[in-house]
Design an enzyme around this catalytic site. Structure first.
Site, PDB file in Angstrom:
ATOM      1  N   TYR A 113       0.840  -1.195   0.000  1.00 12.45           N
ATOM      2  CA  TYR A 113       0.000   0.000   0.000  1.00 12.45           C
ATOM      3  C   TYR A 113       0.883   1.255   0.000  1.00 12.45           C
ATOM      4  O   TYR A 113       0.682   2.183  -0.792  1.00 12.45           O
ATOM      5  CB  TYR A 113      -0.921  -0.012   1.225  1.00 12.45           C
ATOM      6  CG  TYR A 113      -1.811   1.202   1.333  1.00 12.45           C
ATOM      7  CD1 TYR A 113      -3.055   1.241   0.703  1.00 12.45           C
ATOM      8  CD2 TYR A 113      -1.402   2.316   2.060  1.00 12.45           C
ATOM      9  CE1 TYR A 113      -3.868   2.357   0.787  1.00 12.45           C
ATOM     10  CE2 TYR A 113      -2.202   3.446   2.157  1.00 12.45           C
ATOM     11  CZ  TYR A 113      -3.438   3.461   1.516  1.00 12.45           C
ATOM     12  OH  TYR A 113      -4.236   4.570   1.604  1.00 12.45           O
ATOM     13  N   LYS A 139     -26.784   4.221  18.921  1.00  8.41           N
ATOM     14  CA  LYS A 139     -26.540   5.662  19.013  1.00  8.41           C
ATOM     15  C   LYS A 139     -25.065   5.829  19.328  1.00  8.41           C
ATOM     16  O   LYS A 139     -24.608   5.509  20.422  1.00  8.41           O
ATOM     17  CB  LYS A 139     -27.393   6.285  20.110  1.00  8.41           C
ATOM     18  CG  LYS A 139     -27.234   7.798  20.170  1.00  8.41           C
ATOM     19  CD  LYS A 139     -28.268   8.426  21.086  1.00  8.41           C
ATOM     20  CE  LYS A 139     -28.314   9.932  20.949  1.00  8.41           C
ATOM     21  NZ  LYS A 139     -27.047  10.613  21.122  1.00  8.41           N
ATOM     22  N   GLU A 164     -21.740  10.145  11.951  1.00  6.61           N
ATOM     23  CA  GLU A 164     -21.013  10.377  13.188  1.00  6.61           C
ATOM     24  C   GLU A 164     -19.529  10.062  13.018  1.00  6.61           C
ATOM     25  O   GLU A 164     -19.172   9.060  12.405  1.00  6.61           O
ATOM     26  CB  GLU A 164     -21.609   9.442  14.250  1.00  6.61           C
ATOM     27  CG  GLU A 164     -21.311   9.837  15.652  1.00  6.61           C
ATOM     28  CD  GLU A 164     -22.364  10.749  16.272  1.00  6.61           C
ATOM     29  OE1 GLU A 164     -23.237  11.273  15.540  1.00  6.61           O
ATOM     30  OE2 GLU A 164     -22.300  10.934  17.489  1.00  6.61           O
TER      31      GLU A 164
HETATM   32  S1  IVH Z   1     -30.124  10.233  13.498  1.00  5.98           S
HETATM   33  C1  IVH Z   1     -33.242  13.341  12.738  1.00  5.98           C
HETATM   34  N1  IVH Z   1     -28.685   8.171  14.208  1.00  5.98           N
HETATM   35  O1  IVH Z   1     -27.536  11.843  18.130  1.00  5.98           O
HETATM   36  C2  IVH Z   1     -32.315  12.417  13.374  1.00  5.98           C
HETATM   37  N2  IVH Z   1     -28.260  10.243  15.283  1.00  5.98           N
HETATM   38  O2  IVH Z   1     -29.631  13.523  19.279  1.00  5.98           O
HETATM   39  C3  IVH Z   1     -30.915  12.707  13.004  1.00  5.98           C
HETATM   40  N3  IVH Z   1     -26.445  10.156  16.897  1.00  5.98           N
HETATM   41  O3  IVH Z   1     -26.129  14.805  17.388  1.00  5.98           O
HETATM   42  C4  IVH Z   1     -29.952  11.946  13.788  1.00  5.98           C
HETATM   43  N4  IVH Z   1     -25.947   8.049  16.604  1.00  5.98           N
HETATM   44  O4  IVH Z   1     -24.793  12.909  16.628  1.00  5.98           O
HETATM   45  C5  IVH Z   1     -28.925   9.479  14.411  1.00  5.98           C
HETATM   46  N5  IVH Z   1     -27.465   6.278  14.685  1.00  5.98           N
HETATM   47  C6  IVH Z   1     -27.713   7.567  14.877  1.00  5.98           C
HETATM   48  C7  IVH Z   1     -26.974   8.328  15.797  1.00  5.98           C
HETATM   49  C8  IVH Z   1     -27.290   9.679  15.973  1.00  5.98           C
HETATM   50  C9  IVH Z   1     -25.635   9.168  17.260  1.00  5.98           C
HETATM   51  C10 IVH Z   1     -26.378  11.511  17.476  1.00  5.98           C
HETATM   52  C11 IVH Z   1     -26.131  12.594  16.493  1.00  5.98           C
HETATM   53  C12 IVH Z   1     -26.941  13.760  16.961  1.00  5.98           C
HETATM   54  C13 IVH Z   1     -27.665  13.228  18.130  1.00  5.98           C
HETATM   55  C14 IVH Z   1     -29.105  13.563  18.025  1.00  5.98           C
END
Ligand code: IVH
Length: 692
Positions: free
Chosen positions: A38, A117, A175
């Site tokens: 690489y 999350k 993220e």
């Molecule tokens: S969806 C409309 N999916 O959570 C929804 N958010 O409280 C948009 N986050 O600051 C976000 N993992 O950084 C989504 N699998 C995930 C997530 C995620 C972490 C965080 C994101 C945001 C916060 C929202």
């Protein structure tokens, strides 16, 4: 020498090959070649681009090593706000969410897309004609920081996508995280190099991403997971699951733990399952996220305040750990309240090392019966301040191990008092106490108050300790030389600070009132005051005892009216009780406080407090959108307004506050004119949006 055309082809072939191996290594976790091979390929490309600069290109993998440092990050306004999600800790809250969703879409059965999350940082990536052009942090949700050069260094973020209808103009959200193993290794390197270690993977990821020198970022093991697309990029897909599948196809890492489930029982089962496997995942998570799978239903459910109704974050319970109390210190807050804080033997809780935990006040401390030398249970959830839950085992408990509230303020030496019916013991030093002065300034400068960017702890410490700043009004007279003379302050940052102080001078009434730091007056109360009084003068001149009496009388009348089945009369300042009214009266009665306010609005300091109903800042407004906007779709505009708590309706009436007219507006414009509703063009709308 080879003809230019051949070289271009060779560079192109190398780029594709290198990016393919990046993808196999960082996204698929299935490398086909070793590091040496690489590196050889990478060096060939570097040399080729160095010798033939005309071949260089921003989406080349060589750009992943970072670019020369920036002076500061530019601001980026998100095309549609990056929202937060409502949290749930209890099963019942998840059931309630599911019921609301069912009612909202009017269906018997609802599918959800569920995934972990991530405990990292939300970012947004913009692609034009398949090329990565800009990446930004979430920031406050409306405006973030342009961290494009830093994100180019993240190997799992594709710099180029296959061409397609959906990649011409694509915004991907997700993220930035650091895997736990890679985080430990980074800390080990930091330790050896005598550099600062990071508290947890999240902090390490945040610190690495927000480097002005992207070459530093390039050396940090950042990872990316895509979990959504920007509202403007929708339309190509029907469901959240399809969207993620397509993103995976385009080369984005998506979470392998993602599932589509149906009904609330399956949500709860998914939660339990991920919870069991949590420690075995390579990255930190603090719960799972449920999203209604159908995108048209997401749209139909819409938003409340700053969160979508179609999504829920189901959080894992706060982590608890036992440790020893080494001592009990006393901190002095903005309003003089003395808070006992347990100094702890360092312990890891919820991914960070905890050395202090609040004991709230004297009564709490007695109720929990905490002594120095005891073993206590400490709890911490996410960003929440660690607290002592209770005593797990008693220490030797010598008489000197018992905590006594000091009789004098530990910072300024003034006597302390505890008023009847109050939990807090307070320092009576007022603004002559340095601790209170510092906290007052920090509150005043806070994001939700005057929003003076860059005025943090360390600076306020110096400004107060050196007697440069006594009251908030002094901030507006600070000279550049004075600022540049402070520790850790270069000329550039002094200038930036002075600029943000200047910018803060124009402020809506509600924010100004909140910034004053009147005990009991939070943001909501400040908004109610602004809505009612509409000007600072009216607040300063109000007859508070008279108002309290009026409110009381009206409330009694309303109780009678209710018994008689009559509609209630409107009570002014609804939501503000007699204690808060009294606190406001006392605050505004003190000559020192009035002096500060007068000095702030004096032309010398130059704070201009905006008057009128708009001054209520978060007062909910009703908008009607018509015609085509140049910079955003109507859906974007609607999302931006709804995210700030405003309403968008389809037709103009006397209840409409503003009509926003783009290119070729319809009959709504005529309706607005005939009803005398203010009409905004796109620029005026954008300006207003900033202040709303
Ligand atoms: S969806 C409309 N999916 O959570 C929804 N958010 O409280 C948009 N986050 O600051 C976000 N993992 O950084 C989504 N699998 C995930 C997530 C995620 C972490 C965080 C994101 C945001 C916060 C929202």
């Amino acid at each position: 020498m080879a003809p230019a055309g051949n070289l271009r082809q060779r560079a192109e072939a190398l780029r594709r090959e290198i990016e393919r191996h990046n993808f196999l290594y960082y996204v698929k976790d299935a490398p086909e070649i070793g590091d040496a091979e690489y590196d050889r390929m990478f060096r060939s490309l570097l040399e080729l681009e160095r010798d033939h600069p005309e071949l260089a290109s921003p989406d080349s993998p060589t750009q992943r090593v970072g670019a020369p440092p920036l002076a500061e990050f530019a601001e980026v306004r998100h095309r549609a706000p990056m929202l937060s999600i409502s949290n749930a800790f209890e099963e019942e809250e998840v059931r309630a969410f599911d019921r609301r969703v069912h009612e909202g879409v009017g269906a018997a059965s609802v599918e959800y897309a569920a995934e972990p999350k991530f405990d990292g940082l939300a970012i947004s990536l913009a692609y034009r004609d398949g090329v990565f052009v800009r990446g930004a942090t979430r920031g406050d949700g409306t405006t973030g920081e342009d961290v494009t050069p830093n994100l180019r260094t993240v190997r799992s973020i594709p710099l180029r996508l296959p061409r397609g209808a959906d990649t011409r103009d694509l915004e991907v959200r997700g993220e930035i995280v650091m895997f736990r193993g890679e985080f430990e290794a980074l800390n080990e390197r930091q330790r050896r190099a005598g550099e600062k270690e990071f508290a947890n993977p999240r902090n390490a990821a945040a610190g690495s991403l927000r480097q002005l020198d992207s070459r530093v970022t390039a050396g940090r093991p950042l990872r990316f997971f895509a979990y959504a697309i920007g509202p403007a990029s929708r339309g190509h897909w029907r469901t959240q699951a399809q969207t993620l599948d397509r993103l995976a196809e385009l080369g984005f890492p998506v979470c392998p733990e993602r599932r589509v489930v149906r009904g609330v029982e399956d949500l709860l089962e998914y939660f339990a399952d991920v919870g069991r496997r949590r420690e075995r995942l390579p990255y930190s998570i603090d719960g799972v996220v449920y999203k209604v799978n159908r995108l048209d239903w997401q749209e139909r459910l819409g938003f409340v305040a700053r969160a979508p109704r179609f999504a829920l974050a189901h959080k894992f319970p706060a982590e608890e750990q036992a440790t020893e109390v080494l001592g009990i210190d006393v901190q002095v807050g903005r309003t003089g309240a003395l808070t006992p804080v347990a100094r702890l033997k360092p312990v890891r809780v919820g991914g960070v090392t905890v050395t202090n935990a609040t004991l709230h006040n004297e009564d709490e401390l007695r109720r929990k019966d905490v002594w120095i030398g005891d073993t206590v249970v400490v709890r911490r959830a996410g960003d929440v301040i660690p607290e002592v839950v209770g005593v797990g085992g008693k220490g030797p408990r010598k008489p000197s191990d018992r905590f006594e509230m000091p009789r004098r303020c530990p910072v300024c030496g003034a006597p302390v008092v505890r008023l009847a019916g109050e939990a807090a013991t307070r320092c009576t030093g007022g603004l002559s106490c340095k601790a209170q002065r510092k906290q007052t300034l920090l509150h005043f400068a806070g994001r939700r108050a005057m929003d003076i960017d860059g005025l943090g702890d360390r600076l306020v410490d110096q400004l107060v300790e050196r007697n440069i700043v006594d009251s908030p009004a002094d901030l507006y007279g600070l000279e550049l030389d004075t600022l540049a003379g402070l520790e850790r302050m270069g000329e550039k940052s002094a200038q930036n600070l002075r600029d943000s102080i200047r910018r803060s001078r124009s402020v809506p009434l509600a924010r100004f009132v909140f910034a004053l730091g009147i005990p009991g007056v939070g943001e909501e109360v400040a908004r109610i005051l602004a809505r009612h009084f509409e000007s600072l003068d009216a607040i300063l001149e109000a007859d508070w005892p008279q108002l309290a009496a009026e409110k009381d009388a009206l409330r009694k009348q309303n109780a009678q009216r209710k018994r008689r089945g009559e509609p209630p009369l409107e009570v002014p300042l609804e939501g503000i009780g007699p204690e808060i009214m009294d606190s406001i009266r006392k605050f505004l009665h003190q000559p020192a406080n009035r002096r500060v306010i007068r000095r702030l609005i004096d032309p010398a300091a130059g704070v201009r407090v905006e008057r009128g109903r708009a001054a209520a800042a978060a007062d909910s407004k009703t908008f009607v959108l018509t015609g085509t906007l140049a910079g955003m779709t109507r859906d974007d505009a609607r999302a931006a307004l709804e995210a700030k708590g405003h309403k968008v309706t389809g037709s103009v009436s006397k209840n409409t506050d503003y009509v926003v007219a783009g290119e070729s507006p319809g009959a709504k414009l005529d309706a607005a004119r005939s009803l005398g509703v203010p009409v905004l063009d796109e620029q005026q709308f954008l300006d207003l949006l900033k202040r709303l």
